[in-house]
Design a protein around this motif. Structure first.
Motif, mmCIF file in Angstrom:
data_model
loop_
_atom_site.group_PDB
_atom_site.id
_atom_site.type_symbol
_atom_site.label_atom_id
_atom_site.label_comp_id
_atom_site.label_asym_id
_atom_site.label_seq_id
_atom_site.Cartn_x
_atom_site.Cartn_y
_atom_site.Cartn_z
ATOM 1 N N HIS A 68 76.261 -69.226 4.838
ATOM 2 C CA HIS A 68 77.738 -68.855 4.274
ATOM 3 C C HIS A 68 78.241 -67.841 5.350
ATOM 4 C CE1 HIS A 68 76.814 -70.841 0.462
ATOM 5 N NE2 HIS A 68 75.777 -70.080 0.399
ATOM 6 N N ILE B 62 81.184 -64.319 1.961
ATOM 7 C CA ILE B 62 81.138 -65.240 0.923
ATOM 8 C C ILE B 62 80.167 -65.053 0.053
ATOM 9 C CG2 ILE B 62 80.831 -67.733 0.452
ATOM 10 C CD1 ILE B 62 83.354 -67.086 1.807
ATOM 11 N N LYS C 154 81.836 -66.296 -4.069
ATOM 12 C CA LYS C 154 82.689 -67.259 -3.931
ATOM 13 C C LYS C 154 82.050 -68.627 -3.045
ATOM 14 C CE LYS C 154 87.037 -64.864 -4.160
ATOM 15 N NZ LYS C 154 88.378 -64.509 -3.605
ATOM 16 N N CYS D 204 80.554 -70.833 -4.429
ATOM 17 C CA CYS D 204 80.834 -72.110 -5.246
ATOM 18 C C CYS D 204 81.992 -71.721 -5.974
ATOM 19 C CB CYS D 204 79.472 -72.274 -6.113
ATOM 20 S SG CYS D 204 78.077 -72.369 -5.566
ATOM 21 N N GLN D 205 82.439 -73.148 -6.409
ATOM 22 C CA GLN D 205 83.957 -73.203 -6.922
ATOM 23 C C GLN D 205 83.735 -72.405 -8.155
ATOM 24 O OE1 GLN D 205 86.929 -74.127 -5.588
ATOM 25 N NE2 GLN D 205 85.709 -74.004 -3.524
ATOM 26 N N SER D 206 82.726 -72.527 -8.969
ATOM 27 C CA SER D 206 82.624 -72.471 -10.531
ATOM 28 C C SER D 206 81.079 -71.964 -10.612
ATOM 29 C CB SER D 206 83.129 -73.549 -11.102
ATOM 30 O OG SER D 206 82.187 -74.447 -11.340
ATOM 31 N N GLU D 207 80.900 -71.322 -11.793
ATOM 32 C CA GLU D 207 79.554 -71.184 -12.306
ATOM 33 C C GLU D 207 78.592 -72.320 -12.523
ATOM 34 O OE1 GLU D 207 76.487 -68.499 -13.439
ATOM 35 O OE2 GLU D 207 78.677 -67.763 -12.745
ATOM 36 N N ASP E 71 79.159 -75.180 -10.945
ATOM 37 C CA ASP E 71 78.777 -75.786 -9.537
ATOM 38 C C ASP E 71 77.839 -75.003 -8.927
ATOM 39 O OD1 ASP E 71 80.858 -77.591 -9.441
ATOM 40 O OD2 ASP E 71 82.080 -76.487 -8.121
#
Length: 79
Positions: A10, A14, A19, A21-24, A26
């Motif tokens: 990463h 990051i 961030k 991943c886009q969401s928990e 994901d």
């Protein structure tokens, strides 16, 4: 038998920003996919090592490509 090292990288900041991943959801899917991959390797007798690394912003880079006899360079300066 060939052996491979797989690394997920990463950009600096990051991982600590949360961030990667886009969401928990994901992030959980990514964790589950890695766990399944590692288990498949282990079941096949091919897993050598699995582990996390320190985020890039908290690491040092060692460069030993200088002339013979030169000490390795460390950036930022190693303590």
């Amino acid at each position: 038998m060939a052996r491979f090292m797989i690394s997920v990288f990463h950009d600096p900041g990051i991982q600590s920003s949360g961030k990667a991943c886009q969401s928990e959801d994901d992030m959980q899917r990514a964790f589950e996919a890695v766990a399944t991959f590692n288990q498949d390797l282990q079941d096949a007798g091919q897993l050598v090592l699995a582990g996390g690394l320190t985020p890039p912003e908290a690491t040092h880079t060692v460069d030993a490509t200088g002339a013979a006899g030169d000490p390795p360079r460390c950036s930022p300066a190693c303590g």
